[in-house]
Design a protein around this motif. Structure first.
Motif, short mmCIF file in Angstrom:
data_model
loop_
_atom_site.label_atom_id
_atom_site.label_comp_id
_atom_site.label_asym_id
_atom_site.label_seq_id
_atom_site.Cartn_x
_atom_site.Cartn_y
_atom_site.Cartn_z
N UNK A 221 0.84 -1.21 0.00
CA UNK A 221 0.00 0.00 0.00
C UNK A 221 0.87 1.25 0.00
N UNK A 222 0.41 2.27 -0.71
CA UNK A 222 1.07 3.58 -0.68
C UNK A 222 0.29 4.46 0.30
N UNK A 223 0.93 4.92 1.36
CA UNK A 223 0.27 5.79 2.34
C UNK A 223 0.63 7.24 2.06
N UNK A 224 -0.38 8.09 1.97
CA UNK A 224 -0.16 9.50 1.69
C UNK A 224 -0.88 10.37 2.72
N UNK A 225 -0.59 11.69 2.69
CA UNK A 225 -1.27 12.63 3.57
C UNK A 225 -2.38 13.36 2.82
N UNK A 226 -2.21 14.66 2.65
CA UNK A 226 -3.23 15.54 2.07
C UNK A 226 -3.38 15.31 0.55
N UNK A 227 -4.47 14.65 0.16
CA UNK A 227 -4.67 14.36 -1.27
C UNK A 227 -5.25 15.56 -2.02
N UNK A 228 -5.75 16.54 -1.26
CA UNK A 228 -6.42 17.70 -1.88
C UNK A 228 -5.45 18.78 -2.33
#
Ligand code: NAP
Ligand code: GDD
Length: 359
Positions: A221-228
């Motif tokens: 899985x790729x974990x990210x923060x703020x997608x906006x």
């Protein structure tokens, strides 16, 4: 033969700029920290080892926070042009280490200016400063400005942006000294630019690297923060051209100018993920919202949000207007967003041993 000094030569921009200047026939001196790997992997990746052997590229040990390093370098190599690219350039880390960030990103610039003056090199040298769109920070939200140019007010939201803004004004002031010698300086207000050599801590490279590993079965899985968050992403090779062009300005110091370098297009982090997936022939389906948003390819979970990647303050929208650079420097971005993503994705797939179909 002209001599250029590049601080930050081991970084993304420094290595690509070194390659450009060597092609133009410059002798290139790179300031390199003792803790950098040697020979630096980006310079190796670009095949610049021959230049190191021939002496057209020289790596000189030093640290931008140590004024003696700078004075010794200027004295020894008498550069015609200085490109100050050295920085603690990770915005998230700047919140955790604001003093270190200020010391490298602001005091480092003061050291260069002080050294130029101490050695009476004001007339001999031209200085490029790596300013940043992070200095605009909150302008989109606070002032409702959808694009930013050279006249847009600065509104930094991070210790990184603050330090870069202080450095920016110091460098601008150096060419407007009223009683004393002026220095020919130019600040490039560069919007985000990426490449195959982008640090893996930045979101674009984190995405392309992780998706390539997922494709290779090495990561789930790729974990990210703020997608906006929206950024104006360009290709670093196009942007280093602009740095060089800025230092070819003519006329007296107080007529020199700063330039916004950008593509004029902006996209969310989510859109970057979608574009990278498209390169793999994947169509990503989003479900949920906020911290619970997830991205699936067919039924496999590929992307998830981890709040640990959120920043205390984030810049929500950056979109530069490069009209002045187009008009005065004749600069324009050559690489489209889709081409940029495809180049990065192809590079990271290749690193995972996955053959990339010819475009
Ligand atoms: P980068 O890959 O993070 O490179 C930063 C460079 O600075 C590295 O060579 C690093 O050396 C060096 N450095 C850090 N601290 C130093 C110190 N105390 N003394 C000497 N060197 C030091 O950054 P980049 O993406 O190439 O960006 C280049 C410059 O443009 C930076 O100033 C950045 O803030 C600015 N900028 C970048 C962007 C962008 O989107 N890329 C946009 C606007 C502005 P080590 O290898 O030893 O760590
Ligand atoms: N790094 C990172 N990691 N960013 C993430 C992540 C993640 O997992 N998830 C979401 N983001 C969001 C960040 O919150 C930010 O809004 C956006 O992605 C871009 O982050 P970065 O790629 O780290 O770049 P940056 O915009 O903060 O800073 C870069 O560009 C500046 C110019 O605008 C750096 O290169 C700076 O040095 C440069 O000045």
């Amino acid at each position: 033969m002209k001599t250029a000094l590049i601080t930050g030569i081991t970084g993304q921009d420094g290595s690509i700029l070194a390659e450009l200047l060597l092609k133009k026939g410059y002798r290139v001196i790179g300031l390199m920290r003792r803790i950098s790997t040697e020979p630096p992997y980006r310079l190796r990746h670009l095949g610049l080892e021959d230049s190191l052997h021939s002496g057209s590229l020289i790596l000189a040990g030093g640290d931008i926070t140590d004024i003696n390093s700078i004075i010794n370098l200027l004295k020894k190599y008498q550069p015609d042009e200085i490109y100050n690219l050295a920085a603690q350039s990770d915005v998230a880390i700047a919140f955790e280490q604001p003093h270190l960030t200020a010391s490298i990103n602001y005091i480092g610039v003061l050291n260069i200016l002080t050294a130029i003056r101490a050695l009476n090199m004001e007339d001999a040298v031209r200085l490029y400063q790596a300013s940043t769109s992070e200095m605009f920070g909150g302008t989109a939200r606070e002032l409702k400005l959808q694009t930013q140019d050279e006249k847009t007010p600065f509104w930094p939201l991070s210790p990184y942006g603050n330090a870069k803004l202080a450095a920016h004004f110091e460098v601008v002031r150096a060419r407007h000294v009223e009683h004393g010698k002026q220095i020919r300086t130019a600040c490039g207000i560069l919007f985000n630019h990426e490449s195959e050599l982008r640090g893996e801590n930045f979101v674009t490279r984190k995405i392309t690297k992780a998706l390539a590993r997922i494709k290779a079965g090495k990561q789930d899985i790729l974990y990210l923060g703020n997608l906006e968050a929206k950024r104006d992403w360009g290709y670093a090779r196009d942007y280093v051209e602009a740095m060089w062009q800025m230092l070819q300005q003519e006329g007296p110091a107080d007529q020199w100018q700063d330039f916004v370098i950008a593509t004029g297009e902006t996209r969310t982090v989510r859109q970057f993920v979608e574009a990278a997936c498209k390169c793999l022939g994947w169509s990503i389906r989003w479900e949920g919202a906020g911290n619970n948003e997830k991205g699936y390819v067919d039924d496999k979970l590929v992307v998830a949000v981890n709040p640990k990647f959120f920043r205390p303050n984030d810049v929500y929208l950056l979109c530069g207007n490069p009209a002045k650079a187009k008009k005065i420097l004749g600069w324009r971005p050559k690489t489209s967003f889709d081409e940029l993503v495809a180049k990065m994705m192809a590079h990271d797939l290749k690193q995972e041993g996955i053959a990339v179909p010819a475009a």
